[in-house]
Design a protein around this motif. Structure first.
Motif, PDB file in Angstrom:
ATOM      1  N   SER A 251     -24.902 112.601  -8.221  1.00 35.55           N
ATOM      2  CA  SER A 251     -24.071 113.601  -7.592  1.00 35.55           C
ATOM      3  C   SER A 251     -24.431 115.050  -7.807  1.00 35.55           C
ATOM      4  N   SER A 252     -25.180 115.184  -8.751  1.00 37.56           N
ATOM      5  CA  SER A 252     -25.871 116.584  -8.615  1.00 37.56           C
ATOM      6  C   SER A 252     -26.859 116.856  -7.456  1.00 37.56           C
ATOM      7  N   ALA A 253     -27.640 115.843  -7.208  1.00 35.00           N
ATOM      8  CA  ALA A 253     -28.559 115.583  -5.876  1.00 35.00           C
ATOM      9  C   ALA A 253     -27.687 116.007  -4.643  1.00 35.00           C
ATOM     10  N   LEU A 254     -26.550 115.036  -4.631  1.00 32.68           N
ATOM     11  CA  LEU A 254     -25.722 115.183  -3.369  1.00 32.68           C
ATOM     12  C   LEU A 254     -25.136 116.624  -3.452  1.00 32.68           C
ATOM     13  N   ASN A 255     -24.553 117.153  -4.568  1.00 28.76           N
ATOM     14  CA  ASN A 255     -23.850 118.495  -4.273  1.00 28.76           C
ATOM     15  C   ASN A 255     -24.928 119.374  -3.750  1.00 28.76           C
ATOM     16  N   ASP A 256     -26.057 119.263  -4.091  1.00 29.00           N
ATOM     17  CA  ASP A 256     -27.198 120.353  -3.728  1.00 29.00           C
ATOM     18  C   ASP A 256     -27.617 120.139  -2.358  1.00 29.00           C
ATOM     19  N   ALA A 257     -27.433 118.831  -1.822  1.00 24.87           N
ATOM     20  CA  ALA A 257     -28.029 118.362  -0.513  1.00 24.87           C
ATOM     21  C   ALA A 257     -27.201 119.025   0.605  1.00 24.87           C
ATOM     22  N   ASP A 258     -27.863 119.113   1.695  1.00 18.38           N
ATOM     23  CA  ASP A 258     -27.294 119.587   3.176  1.00 18.38           C
ATOM     24  C   ASP A 258     -27.049 118.355   4.071  1.00 18.38           C
ATOM     25  N   SER A 259     -28.098 117.482   4.111  1.00 15.59           N
ATOM     26  CA  SER A 259     -28.084 116.321   4.585  1.00 15.59           C
ATOM     27  C   SER A 259     -28.284 115.126   3.875  1.00 15.59           C
ATOM     28  N   VAL A 260     -27.707 114.021   4.307  1.00 16.43           N
ATOM     29  CA  VAL A 260     -27.243 112.895   3.535  1.00 16.43           C
ATOM     30  C   VAL A 260     -27.412 111.685   4.591  1.00 16.43           C
ATOM     31  N   ILE A 261     -28.472 110.482   4.342  1.00 21.33           N
ATOM     32  CA  ILE A 261     -28.444 109.299   4.912  1.00 21.33           C
ATOM     33  C   ILE A 261     -27.973 108.094   4.064  1.00 21.33           C
ATOM     34  N   ILE A 262     -27.120 107.548   4.628  1.00 17.66           N
ATOM     35  CA  ILE A 262     -26.853 106.387   3.762  1.00 17.66           C
ATOM     36  C   ILE A 262     -27.229 105.138   4.871  1.00 17.66           C
ATOM     37  N   VAL A 263     -27.914 104.230   3.942  1.00 17.15           N
ATOM     38  CA  VAL A 263     -28.539 102.941   4.452  1.00 17.15           C
ATOM     39  C   VAL A 263     -27.830 101.768   3.845  1.00 17.15           C
TER      40      VAL A 263
ATOM     41  N   ASP B 281     -35.677 111.120  11.642  1.00 15.57           N
ATOM     42  CA  ASP B 281     -34.839 112.421  10.870  1.00 15.57           C
ATOM     43  C   ASP B 281     -35.348 112.026   9.440  1.00 15.57           C
ATOM     44  N   PHE B 282     -35.665 111.148   9.009  1.00 12.31           N
ATOM     45  CA  PHE B 282     -35.903 110.892   7.326  1.00 12.31           C
ATOM     46  C   PHE B 282     -36.730 112.018   6.702  1.00 12.31           C
ATOM     47  N   ALA B 283     -37.779 112.298   7.512  1.00 14.56           N
ATOM     48  CA  ALA B 283     -38.895 113.339   6.815  1.00 14.56           C
ATOM     49  C   ALA B 283     -37.892 114.771   6.597  1.00 14.56           C
ATOM     50  N   SER B 284     -36.915 115.082   7.432  1.00 16.57           N
ATOM     51  CA  SER B 284     -36.056 116.406   7.122  1.00 16.57           C
ATOM     52  C   SER B 284     -34.721 116.201   6.284  1.00 16.57           C
ATOM     53  N   THR B 285     -34.579 115.204   5.865  1.00 18.06           N
ATOM     54  CA  THR B 285     -33.380 114.583   5.197  1.00 18.06           C
ATOM     55  C   THR B 285     -33.561 114.965   3.693  1.00 18.06           C
ATOM     56  N   ASP B 286     -32.539 115.398   2.789  1.00 20.09           N
ATOM     57  CA  ASP B 286     -32.234 115.725   1.528  1.00 20.09           C
ATOM     58  C   ASP B 286     -32.465 114.663   0.720  1.00 20.09           C
ATOM     59  N   VAL B 287     -31.283 113.724   0.819  1.00 18.73           N
ATOM     60  CA  VAL B 287     -30.987 112.564   0.134  1.00 18.73           C
ATOM     61  C   VAL B 287     -30.681 111.296   1.045  1.00 18.73           C
TER      62      VAL B 287
ATOM     63  N   LEU C 115     -36.812 101.203   8.117  1.00 23.21           N
ATOM     64  CA  LEU C 115     -36.309 102.388   8.023  1.00 23.21           C
ATOM     65  C   LEU C 115     -37.131 103.238   7.298  1.00 23.21           C
ATOM     66  N   LYS C 116     -37.761 104.482   7.601  1.00 21.06           N
ATOM     67  CA  LYS C 116     -39.017 105.159   6.674  1.00 21.06           C
ATOM     68  C   LYS C 116     -38.201 106.036   5.805  1.00 21.06           C
ATOM     69  N   VAL C 117     -37.304 105.461   4.804  1.00 19.85           N
ATOM     70  CA  VAL C 117     -36.662 106.247   3.906  1.00 19.85           C
ATOM     71  C   VAL C 117     -37.357 107.067   2.953  1.00 19.85           C
ATOM     72  N   TRP C 118     -38.547 106.568   2.599  1.00 15.90           N
ATOM     73  CA  TRP C 118     -39.404 107.384   1.423  1.00 15.90           C
ATOM     74  C   TRP C 118     -40.041 108.538   2.008  1.00 15.90           C
ATOM     75  N   GLU C 119     -39.662 108.937   3.519  1.00 18.36           N
ATOM     76  CA  GLU C 119     -40.290 110.028   3.805  1.00 18.36           C
ATOM     77  C   GLU C 119     -39.390 111.221   3.393  1.00 18.36           C
ATOM     78  N   SER C 120     -38.226 110.897   3.083  1.00 17.02           N
ATOM     79  CA  SER C 120     -36.906 112.016   2.612  1.00 17.02           C
ATOM     80  C   SER C 120     -37.305 112.519   1.225  1.00 17.02           C
ATOM     81  N   LYS C 121     -36.676 113.561   0.957  1.00 15.71           N
ATOM     82  CA  LYS C 121     -36.757 114.330  -0.300  1.00 15.71           C
ATOM     83  C   LYS C 121     -36.550 113.494  -1.637  1.00 15.71           C
ATOM     84  N   GLN C 122     -35.383 112.802  -1.692  1.00  8.81           N
ATOM     85  CA  GLN C 122     -34.817 112.063  -2.598  1.00  8.81           C
ATOM     86  C   GLN C 122     -34.449 110.808  -2.134  1.00  8.81           C
ATOM     87  N   VAL C 123     -34.618 109.837  -2.741  1.00  6.84           N
ATOM     88  CA  VAL C 123     -34.085 108.294  -2.503  1.00  6.84           C
ATOM     89  C   VAL C 123     -33.520 107.747  -3.689  1.00  6.84           C
TER      90      VAL C 123
END
Length: 480
Positions: A317-329, A395-401, A429-437
């Motif tokens: 939840s802390s990471a989600l609160n700090d994030a601007d962009s989120v992708i759910i898989v 878009d995963f490379a520019s995604t926060d969470v 789906l190249k999820v590992w390119e995002s900042k946090q998974v």
């Protein structure tokens, strides 16, 4: 004459409704109306045949229809969305077995008519189907035999193949590929022997040839699907759907039923096209998949370094609160936990907090094409934030969470990094390119296909263990 005119008109109307139904299913907003087109078309088809000319034995037909309707209603009410893939496979098996029985019955009726004619006996009292055979030319009867052989063979393959697919999807049979010594040679040998028997049947060898063809085809369907791994099972479901359509079309030719021919052709061709599209999305060779060529290991897998690191709801939840962009898989685990409504509520809170939230859907997420889309639509997730893999992968490379809910194979980097992986070359789906998974998962086991996922060991990945619905529910109150 009036009865035949009614059947013909109803067949045309039902065919149009089936086509409209298929066309409407390509759009989520029109899908509900499209389903009703199919329901009305099927109802019209059933009653038109029932009320058509030369149809009798209503004392037996109507009770059987009532029993079937009651059983179907009970099953539909009990089946969860998580069980839909295996239900579809089970229903395919019914179509295949029906084709086998119709083929056998048609041959027995044909042989009976020929025997009566040869003996010079009366043809009175024959069934409506047998009566039509009495006026067919030798060439037409030969063509009927070809239809019977195709119906029995395709139907038998569909039946046992669907039973094995049901077992794998329901977890009653190991999802790993299994072939007996001889592998493809066994299937090829059975197919060649079936062809020899079919030629013998067409040259008057008798009913026993159809029995042996069915037994061989039962073996082919069983061994074929047994040798296909879990990673390819969504394609298998679509492929069996196509087989059941062609089996229905063969029944239609045998019974001279135009509606069955049209409906079977629609199901068969659409299933084949969908299978091809899915194979393309998975970078699979269509012919190799349907022949059971994929799903096994190609060599020693790459060693995985690191360890799985867990995290609690507070950390996520802390990471989600700090994030601007989120992708759910989402994946099959979300369906099993029935977590779609909790996910929908989480999305609502995140969007209310000003976050950009989207969904990434792999073409074969879940165990049935469109599985995740249906679940999300059921939970009232807006259509415009549910994106396909090709639309969101860059878009995963520019995604926060990224939050992964019960997915495994479709987010496995081994598909791109390990040439020996059973899913090597499959687009993921190249999820590992995002900042946090963050991975919502029950435990440390492998996915449905039994393949280890290096994603879970990467430095930017944290494992959020537990039931998916409970895990998501625990996050909702913590979102600011």
């Amino acid at each position: 004459m009036l009865g035949q005119q009614f059947v013909t008109a109803a067949a045309i109307a039902a065919s149009v409704l089936f086509i409209l139904s298929l066309g409407g299913l390509s759009n989520q907003e029109k899908a509900k109306r499209a389903v009703w087109y199919g329901i009305v078309g099927m109802g019209l088809a059933v009653f038109s045949v029932m009320l058509g000319p030369n149809i009798g034995n209503y004392w037996l037909m109507i009770p059987l229809m009532i029993v079937g309707a009651v059983v179907g209603t009970m099953v539909a009410k009990r089946v969860e969305m998580t069980q839909m893939p295996q239900l579809v496979a089970a229903l395919h098996s019914f179509v295949g077995l029906a084709a086998v029985f119709v083929g056998w019955n048609a041959e027995m009726e044909r042989a009976r008519v020929l025997a009566l004619k040869a003996a010079g006996e009366s043809l009175d009292g024959l069934s409506a189907f047998a009566a039509t055979l009495a006026y067919k030319t030798p060439a037409e009867l030969t063509f009927l035999q070809v239809e019977v052989v195709l119906g029995v063979f395709i139907g038998a393959v569909t039946f046992t193949g669907s039973v094995i697919a049901f077992g794998k999807l329901a977890g009653k049979i190991d999802g790993k590929p299994k072939k007996y010594p001889g592998g493809h040679a066994l299937n090829a040998g059975a197919a060649i022997l079936s062809l020899v028997l079919a030629i013998a049947y067409l040259n008057g060898a008798g009913f026993w040839t159809l029995l042996l063809i069915a037994l061989l085809a039962f073996f082919i369907g069983w061994h074929l699907i047994l040798g296909i791994g879990g990673a390819d099972m969504p394609v298998v479901v679509s492929m069996l759907n196509s087989y059941s359509g062609w089996a229905a079309a063969a029944i239609g030719f045998t019974l001279s039923n135009d509606l069955l021919i049209v409906t079977g052709a629609l199901v068969g061709s659409s299933g084949a096209i969908l299978s091809y599209i899915m194979c393309k999305a998975m970078n699979r060779n269509f012919v190799s998949v349907i022949l059971g060529g994929f799903g096994g290991t190609q060599g020693p897998a790459q060693e995985i370094e690191g360890e799985q690191v867990s995290i609690d709801a507070g950390g996520v939840s802390s990471a989600l609160n700090d994030a601007d962009s989120v992708i759910i898989v989402p994946g099959y685990g979300m369906a099993v936990a029935q977590a779609q409504n909790a996910v929908s509520e989480l999305v609502r809170k995140l969007r209310s907090a000003g976050k950009e939230v989207r969904f990434g859907i792999h073409p074969v997420a879940g165990r049935l094409p469109g599985h995740m889309n249906v679940l999300l639509a059921e939970a009232k997730v807006p259509y415009d934030i549910v994106l396909e893999m090709d639309e969101i992968n860059d878009d995963f490379a520019s995604t926060d969470v990224v939050i992964i809910i019960g997915s495994n194979d479709i987010v496995n980097p081994a598909a791109q990094e390990d040439p020996n992986s059973p899913i090597a070359g499959m687009p993921v789906l190249k999820v590992w390119e995002s900042k946090q998974v963050f991975v919502c998962k029950r435990g440390q086991g492998t996915g449905y296909s039994g393949i280890e996922n290096p994603l879970f060991f990467k430095e930017n990945t944290r494992m959020f263990y537990g039931d998916a619905r409970a895990s998501i529910d625990s996050l909702i109150p913590l979102i600011d």
